[in-house]
Each structure stands twice: as C-alpha cells, then as structure tokens.
Enzyme design. Structure first.
Site, PDB file in Angstrom:
ATOM      1  CG  HIS A  71      -4.672  -0.078   2.143  1.00 45.25           C
ATOM      2  ND1 HIS A  71      -4.233  -0.599   1.052  1.00 45.25           N
ATOM      3  CD2 HIS A  71      -3.749   0.716   2.864  1.00 45.25           C
ATOM      4  CE1 HIS A  71      -2.983  -0.031   0.746  1.00 45.25           C
ATOM      5  NE2 HIS A  71      -2.694   0.925   1.840  1.00 45.25           N
ATOM      6  N   GLY A 117      -1.740  -5.328   3.080  1.00 47.62           N
ATOM      7  CA  GLY A 117      -0.510  -6.263   3.760  1.00 47.62           C
ATOM      8  C   GLY A 117      -0.237  -7.513   2.944  1.00 47.62           C
ATOM      9  CD  GLU A 164       3.531  -6.100   3.301  1.00 48.17           C
ATOM     10  OE1 GLU A 164       3.321  -4.829   2.356  1.00 48.17           O
ATOM     11  OE2 GLU A 164       2.702  -6.349   3.764  1.00 48.17           O
ATOM     12  CB  THR A 214       2.122  -4.937  -0.935  1.00 48.88           C
ATOM     13  OG1 THR A 214       2.638  -3.885  -0.026  1.00 48.88           O
ATOM     14  CG2 THR A 214       3.406  -5.589  -1.407  1.00 48.88           C
ATOM     15  CE1 TYR A 219       2.133  -0.181  -2.192  1.00 51.36           C
ATOM     16  CE2 TYR A 219       3.943  -1.689  -1.603  1.00 51.36           C
ATOM     17  CZ  TYR A 219       3.123  -0.795  -1.170  1.00 51.36           C
ATOM     18  OH  TYR A 219       3.118  -0.202   0.088  1.00 51.36           O
ATOM     19  NE  ARG A 274       7.059  -2.945   0.975  1.00 52.53           N
ATOM     20  CZ  ARG A 274       6.212  -2.025   1.770  1.00 52.53           C
ATOM     21  NH1 ARG A 274       5.071  -2.632   2.348  1.00 52.53           N
ATOM     22  NH2 ARG A 274       6.342  -0.964   2.172  1.00 52.53           N
ATOM     23  CG  ASP A 300      -1.090   3.335   4.901  1.00 53.99           C
ATOM     24  OD1 ASP A 300      -1.923   2.778   3.993  1.00 53.99           O
ATOM     25  OD2 ASP A 300       0.120   2.959   4.999  1.00 53.99           O
TER      26      ASP A 300
END
Length: 391
Positions: A64, A69, A71, A100, A131, A164, A285
């Site tokens: 990323h 993130g 969330e 996300t 996503y 999600r 990740d």
C-alpha cells in the site's frame, strides 16, 4: 558499474563464490574472477563480498504505497511509504494497490506514487481496483487499464469473505478474472486477479467455484492473506495441492491465542504437502492497516503492515532449517515468474541488477536496485524527496 568481489552467490540456486559485475541496470558478468582494466575503463565501485552473501532483490507484490486503512475514521488512514522504508528492507520491486478505501484514495494517486518511487530508484508496478466491485479504474474498464496503462499488470485487491467487501457474486469474480486474463493476453502482462481473502466463513470457496465453473487457469488468480486463520489456511492447502497459487502475508503473525498461522509455519506446511515453492509467494501488506474486529464487527485495535516483515520472515525461514535456495523462492523467482517480470528475481548474466548483500547474520548490508547502490554498509545512501535522511 559495480563490481562485487568474492561473494557467496545464490541465484536463488547456490553457485558458490563469484565476482559479479553490473553495468547500468543489468548484470553484465558473473565469473570466478573478474579483473577490470587499469586504464581506459569506466570508473567502477568495488565492493568486497568476502564476508557477505548475494541474493536477488525482494519482489513485494502487495504494498500500500499510498497508505491503507481508514477503518477507524480519517485519523486512521495510514501514511504513504517512503523510498528508504522499502530499500533498507531489501525491496527492489513492489506492486502498489488500493485496499478498503477506494474513495479518498484513487488510481490516479496510486500511479503517481508508483512513478515517483520509480524515478527515485525503485522498480514499481500497480494493481488496478480496490476492495469494491464494480472496481476502481483509470479507463472505462479494468481490462482497458491493463492494456493501456504501462504500470498496471492486473486487478486487485478484490475483497471476498470480508464484511468490508462489496460481496461480489461468484459470477462477478469470473467476469473480473476473465477481464484480467484477456487484458494480460493483449498486453503481454500477467493479467492476474489478486484476491484479498478476509476472515469470513466462506473463505476461498468462491475460488473453488471459479475453478469448477470457468476456464480461467490457476495462474491468473492469486489469493492473499491465506494465513490469517487456521480454517482458511486448510482451504488454501487444498487449493494449492490442486494446482493453485497462494500468497502468504508476512506481516500477519500470531499474537497470543489467536488463530493466525505464522508465515514460517505456513510455508513449511505447504512444502510438506508437496506444493511447489513456485506456487507460493510472500508479500508484506506494508502500508496497509491490520484491523482486529470482535464477533459483532466492532473494531478492537489496528496496526500497520511493515516493509521489514519480508526480510524478517526470510531470516526466520532460513533459521528454521529450510535451505536458502528454497527459502528465497517465494520472495524472488516465484513472484517474478508468476507476474511475468522478465529478468527479475534471479541473479544471472543479463538479468536486472537488483541485488541484496546479506551478512553472516542474514542482516541487509547493501542493496543495489537498477544498478544503483541504494543502501551500503547498513545505511541508506539514496533518499526520496521529503525524507529527512533518517530512518
């Protein structure tokens, strides 16, 4: 030019002590002994490799780079990754992606960051999408992105079995996998559908459905985070034994009594089931959040994936007794082969001059990327813009 003298060399196959000469972004020669002319020859950096080991640069296919993130609200959006966060951890090639949040972050941001890191000295590629399904694109379709945008090699990370996600149907996934495959065929790229698998009870069942009800080859689908729980990992073993490719997340590790499968254990178990290491990749990740939710879906805590997790897990795999030649494959030659990154993931004449030098404790001593010395004697020497020249 860089000349590395008398270094223990892994292609990943072990070929013993060699001299390695790089010229621009390629390895020019690997030989028992290379002597440079004393005059009328371009100036070369010479590194004594007597106490070091040479391995291919790490290919991290799940990064990323613009942060993940979100969330836990706007303050939980992870920051962008900087050049030295990647190079000091041996990452010479990375594939950036959204996660996300495909709303406050978009494909334009992602491609711009990939181009920035490329200019600063890294090899970079990009997955198109997030996503969500229908997924985020630059052109009018994911297929068009792969064909028309040089950086984009496939579609990802599309989320399944996760609260999600947008809960794509099995036929939605077949459509996306077909788009990825056809886009790859028409552009000479890997055309992979890269699938985020969450903690949901359905696991990777949608991928078994694709296998049974379509003509998509295993090589066009790559599920990731397969070590996030024991049940999912058992499914992943079955999927890999049948011929599928799987990606282990090196930043997902057990904490306390949770059901996470340690990446080292996951790799060992797959090998015990006679899964080829060339069906296994490992990625960090990094830059993505690692949220923990309770049974009611409430966020308990969250962390962030670190670029250091790849080299740490590689060290742990070797220290666990797996031969270096095998341990290197999921970080180097396996992702290079699967992603069709020709000349990467291997140390041979004519291949990319992306090289890590490790000391006897498997710590990163130096990193060469595209023929440039990025890290030397444990210290970064090339920095990205806006870095404060400290790690």
């Amino acid at each position: 030019m860089i000349l590395i003298k008398n270094i223990d060399t892994y292609k990943p196959k072990h070929i013993g002590r060699k001299d390695i000469l790089t010229s621009f972004d390629k390895i020019a020669y690997i030989s028992e002994k290379i002597n440079l002319p004393l005059s009328n020859f371009p100036k070369s950096e010479i590194i004594d490799g007597s106490n070091l080991m040479a391995i291919p640069g790490i290919i991290d296919l799940h990064v990323h780079i613009i942060g993940g993130g979100g969330e836990a609200g706007f303050t939980s959006r992870a920051p962008e990754l900087m050049l030295t966060q990647l190079t000091t951890n041996g990452i010479t090639t990375c594939v950036g992606l959204l996660g996300t949040d495909g709303t406050t972050r978009n494909m334009g941001n992602l491609i711009a960051k990939a181009r920035s890191l490329e200019i600063e000295g890294l090899n970079t590629y990009v997955w198109t999408g997030s996503y969500k399904v229908p997924t985020r694109t630059i052109t009018d379709s994911a297929r068009g992105d792969i064909i028309l945008v040089d950086k984009i090699i496939g579609i990802g990370e599309i989320a399944i079995s996760d609260h999600r996600s947008s809960h794509p149907s099995n036929d939605d996934l077949i459509h996306l996998a077909t788009e990825a495959r056809l886009g790859g065929m028409l552009s000479g790229k890997c055309g992979i559908l890269h699938v985020h698998v969450g903690d949901g009870k359905n696991g990777i069942n949608p991928l078994f459905y694709i296998r049974k009800n379509s003509e998509i080859p295993f090589s066009n689908i790559l599920p990731t985070h397969i070590n996030r729980n024991g049940l999912l990992f058992k499914q992943a073993i079955e999927y890999a034994v049948d011929g599928g490719f799987v990606d282990i997340t090196t930043s997902i590790r057990p904490e306390g009594d949770d059901d996470v499968v340690d990446p080292v254990v996951a790799f060992q178990e797959l090998l015990k089931h006679n899964v080829s290491p060339y069906q296994i990749t490992m990625s960090s990740d990094s830059g993505g959040s690692s949220p923990i939710f309770d049974n009611s879906g409430n966020l308990i805590k969250f962390g962030i994936g670190s670029p250091s997790s790849n080299i740490e897990i590689l060290q742990n795999i070797i220290n666990a007794g797996i031969p270096v030649e095998i341990a290197l494959i999921p970080f180097t030659s396996s992702p290079a082969k699967l992603l069709r990154l020709n000349g990467k993931g291997v140390l041979s004449e004519g291949s990319s001059s992306d090289i890590i030098l490790l000391d006897k404790n498997l710590k990163i001593h130096s990193v060469i990327c595209k023929g440039k010395l990025m890290v030397y004697n444990y210290t970064p020497i090339i920095f990205g813009n806006f870095e404060n020249h400290s790690i």
